[in-house]
Design a protein around this motif. Sequence first.
Motif, mmCIF file in Angstrom:
data_model
loop_
_atom_site.group_PDB
_atom_site.id
_atom_site.type_symbol
_atom_site.label_atom_id
_atom_site.label_comp_id
_atom_site.label_asym_id
_atom_site.label_seq_id
_atom_site.Cartn_x
_atom_site.Cartn_y
_atom_site.Cartn_z
ATOM 1 N N ASP A 1 -9.305 -9.641 5.644
ATOM 2 C CA ASP A 1 -10.095 -9.054 4.561
ATOM 3 C C ASP A 1 -9.961 -7.532 4.512
ATOM 4 O OD1 ASP A 1 -12.020 -9.285 2.406
ATOM 5 O OD2 ASP A 1 -13.493 -8.431 3.795
ATOM 6 N N VAL A 2 -9.763 -6.903 5.659
ATOM 7 C CA VAL A 2 -9.612 -5.440 5.661
ATOM 8 C C VAL A 2 -8.367 -5.022 4.886
ATOM 9 C CG1 VAL A 2 -10.937 -5.038 7.764
ATOM 10 C CG2 VAL A 2 -8.502 -5.488 7.929
ATOM 11 N N ASP A 3 -7.313 -5.853 4.923
ATOM 12 C CA ASP A 3 -6.100 -5.536 4.172
ATOM 13 C C ASP A 3 -6.350 -5.630 2.676
ATOM 14 O OD1 ASP A 3 -4.671 -5.246 6.573
ATOM 15 O OD2 ASP A 3 -4.270 -7.395 6.638
ATOM 16 N N VAL A 4 -7.128 -6.636 2.269
ATOM 17 C CA VAL A 4 -7.486 -6.795 0.858
ATOM 18 C C VAL A 4 -8.278 -5.578 0.392
ATOM 19 C CG1 VAL A 4 -8.780 -8.195 -0.797
ATOM 20 C CG2 VAL A 4 -7.492 -9.310 1.039
ATOM 21 N N LYS A 5 -9.243 -5.173 1.192
ATOM 22 C CA LYS A 5 -10.053 -4.007 0.840
ATOM 23 C C LYS A 5 -9.211 -2.741 0.787
ATOM 24 C CE LYS A 5 -14.415 -5.831 2.468
ATOM 25 N NZ LYS A 5 -15.453 -5.774 3.496
ATOM 26 N N ALA A 6 -8.260 -2.623 1.685
ATOM 27 C CA ALA A 6 -7.403 -1.430 1.690
ATOM 28 C C ALA A 6 -6.561 -1.366 0.417
ATOM 29 C CB ALA A 6 -6.513 -1.433 2.929
ATOM 30 N N LEU A 7 -5.990 -2.492 0.004
ATOM 31 C CA LEU A 7 -5.196 -2.502 -1.239
ATOM 32 C C LEU A 7 -6.076 -2.206 -2.446
ATOM 33 C CD1 LEU A 7 -2.630 -5.418 -0.905
ATOM 34 C CD2 LEU A 7 -2.194 -2.972 -0.968
ATOM 35 N N SER A 8 -7.257 -2.782 -2.470
ATOM 36 C CA SER A 8 -8.192 -2.512 -3.575
ATOM 37 C C SER A 8 -8.519 -1.025 -3.638
ATOM 38 C CB SER A 8 -9.483 -3.310 -3.402
ATOM 39 O OG SER A 8 -9.233 -4.681 -3.380
ATOM 40 N N GLY B 1 0.815 -1.211 0.000
ATOM 41 C CA GLY B 1 0.000 0.000 0.000
ATOM 42 C C GLY B 1 0.848 1.260 0.000
ATOM 43 N N ALA B 2 1.924 1.252 0.775
ATOM 44 C CA ALA B 2 2.827 2.413 0.804
ATOM 45 C C ALA B 2 3.472 2.628 -0.563
ATOM 46 C CB ALA B 2 3.890 2.222 1.881
ATOM 47 N N LEU B 3 3.868 1.548 -1.220
ATOM 48 C CA LEU B 3 4.455 1.674 -2.562
ATOM 49 C C LEU B 3 3.451 2.286 -3.536
ATOM 50 C CD1 LEU B 3 6.339 -1.751 -2.785
ATOM 51 C CD2 LEU B 3 7.388 0.524 -2.616
ATOM 52 N N ILE B 4 2.182 1.896 -3.396
ATOM 53 C CA ILE B 4 1.140 2.473 -4.254
ATOM 54 C C ILE B 4 1.044 3.975 -3.994
ATOM 55 C CG2 ILE B 4 -1.346 2.550 -4.735
ATOM 56 C CD1 ILE B 4 -1.411 -0.492 -4.048
ATOM 57 N N CYS B 5 0.939 4.358 -2.717
ATOM 58 C CA CYS B 5 0.796 5.784 -2.359
ATOM 59 C C CYS B 5 1.974 6.625 -2.808
ATOM 60 C CB CYS B 5 0.626 5.925 -0.851
ATOM 61 S SG CYS B 5 -0.912 5.237 -0.222
ATOM 62 N N GLU B 6 3.158 6.029 -2.804
ATOM 63 C CA GLU B 6 4.366 6.757 -3.188
ATOM 64 C C GLU B 6 4.592 6.762 -4.702
ATOM 65 O OE1 GLU B 6 7.363 4.771 -0.895
ATOM 66 O OE2 GLU B 6 6.592 5.550 1.000
ATOM 67 N N GLY B 7 3.675 6.152 -5.466
ATOM 68 C CA GLY B 7 3.812 6.132 -6.920
ATOM 69 C C GLY B 7 4.942 5.250 -7.401
ATOM 70 N N LYS B 8 5.281 4.222 -6.631
ATOM 71 C CA LYS B 8 6.416 3.361 -6.965
ATOM 72 C C LYS B 8 6.015 2.048 -7.616
ATOM 73 C CE LYS B 8 9.452 5.338 -3.507
ATOM 74 N NZ LYS B 8 10.262 5.084 -2.304
ATOM 75 N N LEU B 9 4.756 1.932 -8.036
ATOM 76 C CA LEU B 9 4.291 0.723 -8.725
ATOM 77 C C LEU B 9 3.586 1.091 -10.016
ATOM 78 C CD1 LEU B 9 2.762 -1.402 -5.809
ATOM 79 C CD2 LEU B 9 4.972 -1.714 -6.929
ATOM 80 N N ASP B 10 3.687 0.184 -10.983
ATOM 81 C CA ASP B 10 2.969 0.343 -12.243
ATOM 82 C C ASP B 10 1.774 -0.587 -12.335
ATOM 83 O OD1 ASP B 10 4.821 2.260 -13.422
ATOM 84 O OD2 ASP B 10 6.233 0.587 -13.372
ATOM 85 N N ALA B 11 1.729 -1.610 -11.466
ATOM 86 C CA ALA B 11 0.596 -2.537 -11.452
ATOM 87 C C ALA B 11 0.624 -3.353 -10.175
ATOM 88 C CB ALA B 11 0.635 -3.468 -12.661
ATOM 89 N N LEU B 12 -0.550 -3.829 -9.791
ATOM 90 C CA LEU B 12 -0.710 -4.733 -8.661
ATOM 91 C C LEU B 12 -1.436 -5.972 -9.158
ATOM 92 C CD1 LEU B 12 -0.827 -5.581 -5.652
ATOM 93 C CD2 LEU B 12 -2.865 -4.118 -5.437
#
Length: 132
Positions: free
Chosen positions: A98-105, A74-85
């Motif tokens: 399940d809360v972690d899955v929802k958070a990543l989604s 999630g931090a990598l997503i927020c920092e713009g360090k990923l191109d896909a999940l």
Amino acid sequence: MSNNLSGDTLRVALVAHDQKKDALVAWVETNAEHLESAQLYATGTTGSRINDALPVLNIHCLKSGPLGGDQQIGALICEGKLDALFFFIDPMSPMPHDVDVKALSRLAIVYDLPFANSQSTATYVLKGLLNG
């Protein structure tokens, strides 16, 4: 939003529920030639399984999902360090975190990050990223 389609190194996060780890490893094996030059991030057990199968890949193993690996992704997503999940979710098993899955989604949606939950979708997303 990620915008790394300019020919830079592709940055992909790989996550899988226990019952989907074999499917993700098989998908990575099928697509290894496209992922060899990518920077891969994976939650602990998933990353270890991929690394055992394909040690040639550049994979950075984070913590196990329930122990904080999902938050690291999630931090990598927020920092713009990923191109896909690519998160292979098992819809038939109970999900204690399940809360972690929802958070990543949610983060993937907020940051407009390509997000695949199955082999076929991951293949289409990867092809799209490669053909930019």
